[in-house]
Structure formats: structure tokens, C-alpha cells
Design an enzyme around this catalytic site. Structure first.
Site, mmCIF file in Angstrom:
data_model
loop_
_atom_site.group_PDB
_atom_site.id
_atom_site.type_symbol
_atom_site.label_atom_id
_atom_site.label_comp_id
_atom_site.label_asym_id
_atom_site.label_seq_id
_atom_site.Cartn_x
_atom_site.Cartn_y
_atom_site.Cartn_z
ATOM 1 N N ASP A 1 1.095 -1.166 -0.483
ATOM 2 C CA ASP A 1 -0.134 0.014 0.108
ATOM 3 C C ASP A 1 0.949 1.391 -0.339
ATOM 4 O O ASP A 1 0.873 2.126 0.733
ATOM 5 C CB ASP A 1 -1.320 0.162 1.532
ATOM 6 C CG ASP A 1 -2.200 0.994 1.367
ATOM 7 O OD1 ASP A 1 -2.382 1.003 -0.086
ATOM 8 O OD2 ASP A 1 -2.818 1.303 2.124
ATOM 9 N N CYS B 1 -19.351 -2.315 5.422
ATOM 10 C CA CYS B 1 -19.922 -3.476 4.066
ATOM 11 C C CYS B 1 -18.979 -4.186 4.272
ATOM 12 O O CYS B 1 -19.170 -4.965 3.361
ATOM 13 C CB CYS B 1 -19.360 -2.401 3.093
ATOM 14 S SG CYS B 1 -17.490 -1.506 3.300
#
Length: 319
Positions: free
Chosen positions: A128, A239
Site C-alpha cells: 500500500d 460493508c
């Protein structure tokens, strides 16, 4: 002598990674770049300027001569109870040690081993940290699929995984892309309190609680975000917690054994009231080695005060 794909995978597992796969550097065939371009053009990146780096659309610009992308995944999930009234809610990824540090060390070790095995090759590791479409490459390498919640979902661990990549000039045997098993499920789309999932696998960051609590540097959160915080101060997992593959992983007891990902004090039980009055000194001490440091002390205070204000009193109720 150049290592084989099998040898690299074996070495990656020995270093502690839970999943490893390989994709050819031409595996995305421009489709991912086109999707990214459309996402950026729609303004869905918000103020994340780094997402516009043109190298993100062409991996050859990241490492000229790259022929293979080695992808790894490491589960970070830990058992979580229901938050107590007034407790600050922090995304699971941030409760333990900073994942950049946890994955970065063994991944760089793997890259060094590859280069030492074949001094003529290049191997560059990212966690990342570079202009690499991590989820798209992980899907192409067979680790999992990009779900409707826009997370990389694995069969074994759900979406509770951190991803890393090694770009290499070695021509390695590649895995097949992973099939998508979301089917007709729309739980994540329904669970998002701000409708940030504007379509399957597409997040409008401007509507996303995670984006605003982590990346938004404004003095105040937008009212449309604050009224749906429900105690969230670092990220949001709604989510993910509803995803059948995550629920199944928890039923199977697929929690991470990586000690660095165990929730750290005081983040696993800190209250909104405590964070609203957080001092800079406390933040520096408590956030050492934590991904929470990205939010900054001022961001945590803002987020906590916003959540308290939206709750109507000093006890923001969990969603």
C-alpha cells in the site's frame, strides 16, 4: 539460478504469508486502467491526489521490464464483541500494529531473496506504498475477487486481509484469476449508511465514512457524514461485517494468529469522551507503531466530537 514460482510461493509461506499467487504483468490488459480512469473522472477519489498518479494505470512505468507480479495476503481479523455504549469504533485494520510495518519486513526479505537468487533480476516490494492497483493484481493472481464492497475477498479469510506485491522482471508461471462468488448478494450495498457504494465494487469516497474519518483534513466533518457516524472515528467496517464470507470465516474460527494484529490498548476500548479530549502527548504515545497515526490527534478529536454531537448526548449508540 532464478527461483521458480513454486519456490517463491514456498518461501512466502515460510515467511508467514497466508496466501500467495502470481500474475503476469500484462494480465490486466488495460481493463483495470480504464475502470480506474472512469472512477477518477467521476470524482470518486475525493481529495486523494495520489490516486491520479499515471503510473497506477501502467505497471511498466512503476518497474520498467516487469514481467510478473507476486501477490501476498495476510489475515488480520481478530474476534470483536459488540461495542459498549459510548465506545469509539475503530476499523479492525487499525487496532493492531501498523500493517505497513508487519507486512513490509517479510515482503522486502522475500524480494531480497529473489534478487540474491538471480542477481540479474529486479524485485521491488510494495505494501500500500506505491502506485499499484493492489486489489486488481491480487484478483488476477488468484488470491480472491473484488467484491461488491470493493474489498478483495478470499474464500478462507473473507476480506479481512492485508495485501502486498512484489514486482519482478522474472518470467514466472502465473495463477489463473479468481472467480467472483458474490452472486446476487447485495448485503454490503444495503449496509452502507451513506450509500457510498454507488454501484457494485465502486466506492464514492466523498460519501464514505472511512475516507472522511481518515483522509479528510477539514476542521469539521460534513453533516451528511456526521449524522451516520454511529461512533466510527477511524474507518468503518459495516460493508465487511455483513459479508457472508466474513461471517463464515468467523464461524470457522479463521482469526489471525499474527500477534502484531492483536488489538492494542487503549484503542480496543477507548471511549468517544476520552478521544474528544485527547491530548497530543497521549496521541503520540498511544499511536506509536499504529496506522491510527495517519488520522492525527486533531482528526481523532474532530471525529469523536462529531460522533458525540450527532448522537445527541455523550453516548453515541452503535449502529
Amino acid at each position: 539460478m532464478a527461483p521458480t514460482a513454486a519456490q517463491i510461493k514456498s518461501r512466502a509461506r515460510a515467511l508467514g504469508f497466508h496466501k500467495v499467487g502470481i500474475a503476469r504483468a500484462d494480465a490486466l490488459d488495460g481493463e483495470a486502467a480504464e475502470r480506474l480512469g472512469g472512477w477518477l473522472a467521476a470524482g470518486y477519489a475525493g481529495e486523494m491526489r495520489w490516486m491520479h498518479d499515471p503510473r497506477r494505470r501502467d505497471i511498466q512505468q512503476v518497474l520498467p521490464g516487469v514481467r510478473s507480479v507476486i501477490c501476498v495476503a495476510l489475515s488480520y481479523n481478530t474476534a470483536q464483541g459488540e461495542p459498549a455504549p459510548g465506545q469509539a469504533r475503530i476499523s479492525r485494520y487499525a487496532l493492531g500494529r501498523d500493517y505497513h510495518k508487519v507486512l513490509g519486513k517479510p515482503l522486502k526479505e522475500l524480494a531480497r531473496w529473489i534478487e540474491a537468487s538471480d542477481p540479474g533480476c529486479r524485485a521491488v516490494a510494495y505494501v500500500d506504498t506505491g502506485p499499484v492497483q493492489e486489489k486488481a493484481w491480487a484478483e488476477a493472481a488468484g488470491l480472491g475477487w473484488i467484491g461488491k464492497n470493493a474489498c478483495l475477498i478470499t474464500l478462507e479469510y473473507g476480506s479481512w486481509v492485508f495485501l502486498g506485491e512484489i514486482l519482478t522482471t522474472l518470467d514466472l508461471e502465473a495463477n489463473d484469476p479468481h472467480p467472483n462468488y458474490c452472486g446476487t448478494c447485495t448485503r454490503c450495498l444495503s449496509a452502507c449508511p451513506t450509500a457510498a457504494l454507488v454501484e457494485p465494487a465502486v466506492v464514492d469516497a466523498r460519501k464514505c465514512l472511512a475516507y472522511h474519518t481518515i483522509e479528510n483534513r477539514a476542521p469539521e466533518l460534513p453533516e451528511a457524514i456526521a449524522e451516520h457516524q454511529h461512533g466510527w472515528v477511524v474507518g468503518c467496517d459495516l460493508c465487511q461485517t455483513c459479508c457472508p464470507f466474513n461471517l463464515r470465516a468467523e464461524r470457522w474460527g479463521r482469526y489471525s494468529e499474527v500477534a502484531d494484529f492483536a488489538p492494542r490498548d487503549p484503542w480496543n476500548e477507548i471511549t468517544l469522551d476520552q478521544l474528544a479530549d485527547l491530548s497530543d502527548a497521549e496521541f503520540e504515545r498511544w499511536s506509536e507503531g499504529s496506522a491510527i497515526r495517519r488520522v492525527k490527534a486533531s482528526g481523532l478529536r474532530r471525529n469523536a466530537r462529531s460522533a458525540l454531537g450527532a448522537s445527541g448526548d455523550s453516548l453515541a449508540q452503535a449502529h
